[in-house]
Design an enzyme around this catalytic site. Structure first.
Site, mmCIF file in Angstrom:
data_model
loop_
_atom_site.group_PDB
_atom_site.id
_atom_site.type_symbol
_atom_site.label_atom_id
_atom_site.label_comp_id
_atom_site.label_asym_id
_atom_site.label_seq_id
_atom_site.Cartn_x
_atom_site.Cartn_y
_atom_site.Cartn_z
ATOM 1 N N GLN A 1 -6.097 15.888 -18.654
ATOM 2 C CA GLN A 1 -6.629 16.856 -17.698
ATOM 3 C C GLN A 1 -7.958 17.409 -18.194
ATOM 4 O O GLN A 1 -8.113 17.730 -19.372
ATOM 5 C CB GLN A 1 -5.614 17.980 -17.518
ATOM 6 C CG GLN A 1 -5.855 18.867 -16.323
ATOM 7 C CD GLN A 1 -4.650 19.741 -16.009
ATOM 8 O OE1 GLN A 1 -3.601 19.604 -16.616
ATOM 9 N NE2 GLN A 1 -4.792 20.639 -15.054
ATOM 10 N N SER B 1 -3.256 15.128 -24.890
ATOM 11 C CA SER B 1 -2.363 15.920 -24.046
ATOM 12 C C SER B 1 -1.696 15.017 -23.015
ATOM 13 O O SER B 1 -0.935 14.122 -23.361
ATOM 14 C CB SER B 1 -3.137 17.071 -23.396
ATOM 15 O OG SER B 1 -2.276 17.937 -22.690
ATOM 16 N N LEU B 2 -1.991 15.199 -21.733
ATOM 17 C CA LEU B 2 -1.436 14.343 -20.688
ATOM 18 C C LEU B 2 -1.683 12.867 -20.976
ATOM 19 O O LEU B 2 -0.861 12.004 -20.643
ATOM 20 C CB LEU B 2 -2.072 14.707 -19.342
ATOM 21 C CG LEU B 2 -1.800 13.721 -18.206
ATOM 22 C CD1 LEU B 2 -0.383 13.871 -17.703
ATOM 23 C CD2 LEU B 2 -2.818 13.864 -17.100
ATOM 24 N N ARG C 1 6.279 17.689 -14.849
ATOM 25 C CA ARG C 1 5.611 18.402 -15.935
ATOM 26 C C ARG C 1 4.561 19.362 -15.389
ATOM 27 O O ARG C 1 4.510 20.543 -15.773
ATOM 28 C CB ARG C 1 4.961 17.387 -16.875
ATOM 29 C CG ARG C 1 4.172 17.961 -18.055
ATOM 30 C CD ARG C 1 3.512 16.799 -18.808
ATOM 31 N NE ARG C 1 2.894 17.194 -20.072
ATOM 32 C CZ ARG C 1 1.600 17.502 -20.215
ATOM 33 N NH1 ARG C 1 0.798 17.500 -19.160
ATOM 34 N NH2 ARG C 1 1.125 17.813 -21.416
ATOM 35 N N HIS D 1 -0.209 24.197 -24.055
ATOM 36 C CA HIS D 1 -0.073 24.057 -25.506
ATOM 37 C C HIS D 1 -0.014 25.394 -26.241
ATOM 38 O O HIS D 1 -0.635 25.582 -27.287
ATOM 39 C CB HIS D 1 -1.196 23.169 -26.057
ATOM 40 C CG HIS D 1 -1.299 21.852 -25.356
ATOM 41 N ND1 HIS D 1 -0.293 20.910 -25.442
ATOM 42 C CD2 HIS D 1 -2.241 21.334 -24.537
ATOM 43 C CE1 HIS D 1 -0.640 19.860 -24.712
ATOM 44 N NE2 HIS D 1 -1.801 20.095 -24.141
ATOM 45 N N GLN E 1 5.187 18.935 -27.356
ATOM 46 C CA GLN E 1 3.753 18.899 -27.078
ATOM 47 C C GLN E 1 3.327 20.010 -26.125
ATOM 48 O O GLN E 1 2.224 20.551 -26.225
ATOM 49 C CB GLN E 1 3.388 17.532 -26.474
ATOM 50 C CG GLN E 1 1.903 17.314 -26.275
ATOM 51 C CD GLN E 1 1.597 16.533 -25.009
ATOM 52 O OE1 GLN E 1 1.683 17.061 -23.917
ATOM 53 N NE2 GLN E 1 1.243 15.267 -25.182
#
Length: 315
Positions: free
Chosen positions: A10, A90-91, A115, A199, A248
């Site tokens: 993202q 991340s993603l 998510r 996060h 995560q």
């Protein structure tokens, strides 16, 4: 040559970001496959926007996953070799797992939608904050966050590159942390236009929802090692992979360490697989003696294939 792939997440999205790939049929067919999985025309949203809708977390995350995999499939279709090592920001970790065969594409699309929705619901609109801190090291940023937190949450969220740290938490606490970072000499400390504080500890409710969704998915060991965000190591079993994905959500992305680990493993080329060049810039700042490249257009794919001679170590 030792080839690694990194997949963006993202923040790399933009309206029209797939236009430079449309001469490669597999890109459109992959987006159509993703659209079928979700019952939503993702291509129309990417191509036409509006930007506000594209930037909504519930849309951005599945769209970026689909785009990353479309580019990876284009690379494969043109004869590109598999990497010996991979990671995702991340993603982007979900894209790495799909590329490595650990997670089915359609399942991943649905999982990422869960998510994204869980993250959006965990913190009501307007109550979370994210800020970019430039010019301080990770310890200085962590100290500023600790000083600013009080009874609220604010902490380092993305350790992106030397002197480039993102913090996340409650909006007021993030505002105080910005001032604390400026007092420590930050070159810039600015609030970002994102409402979901990824996060950090505020994402623990979303992590519980994600854990429930993962329990119904058959994960596999990947075909090549994938360094995860939370532990900076390869998770080899389905249980380890699922656990790392859950943690995560509320732990920082340790990107500096991930790229450094790739370098220590003997990687000579790190290729960003997806639209944009965000990770490319980070890699160049972290590992100056590693060749960094992007697959940010059909021409970039061709150029990268030519530069590596369409050969590389395979897993």
């Amino acid at each position: 040559m030792k080839l690694a792939f990194v997949f963006p997440g993202q923040g790399s999205q933009s309206v029209g970001m797939l236009r430079d790939y449309l001469d490669l049929p597999v890109v459109r067919t992959t987006i159509d496959e993703a659209s079928s999985a979700l019952g939503q025309d993702l291509f129309a949203l990417v191509e036409n926007g509006p930007e506000e809708a594209l930037n909504q977390t519930t849309n951005t995350q599945p769209i970026m996953l689909a785009a990353d995999i479309a580019v990876y499939r284009a690379w494969q279709a043109l004869g590109g070799p598999a990497p010996v090592l991979a990671a995702g920001h991340s993603l982007g970790e979900y894209a790495a797992l799909v590329a490595g065969g650990a997670l089915g594409f359609a399942e991943a699309m649905k999982l990422v939608r869960v998510r994204a929705d869980a993250m959006q619901q965990a913190v009501p609109e307007g109550q979370g904050g994210i800020a970019a801190i430039l010019g301080l090291d990770a310890d200085q940023v962590a100290a500023a966050c600790a000083e600013a937190a009080g009874d609220e949450v604010v902490s380092p969220a993305n350790l992106n590159a030397p002197g480039q740290i993102v913090i996340a938490g409650g909006k007021a606490a993030v505002g105080r942390a910005i001032e604390a970072c400026k007092a420590r000499g930050a070159k810039r400390a600015v609030l970002l236009p994102m409402s979901v504080p990824s996060h950090c500890a505020l994402m623990r409710p979303a992590a519980e929802t994600l854990a429930g969704a993962l329990a119904g998915i058959a994960l596999k060991s990947p075909a090549f090692p994938i360094i995860n965000n939370v532990d900076v190591r390869e998770a080899t079993t389905p249980a380890e992979i699922a656990d790392a994905l859950v943690r995560q959500l509320y732990c920082p992305v340790r990107w500096i360490e991930i790229v450094t680990a790739m370098q220590a493993a003997g990687v000579t080329h790190i290729v960003e697989c997806g639209p944009g060049k965000v990770l490319h810039g980070m890699v160049r700042r972290i590992a100056t003696d590693v060749t960094s490249a992007t697959l940010s257009s059909a021409q970039a794919i061709a150029d990268t294939l030519a530069s590596i001679g369409q050969t590389g170590e395979t897993a």
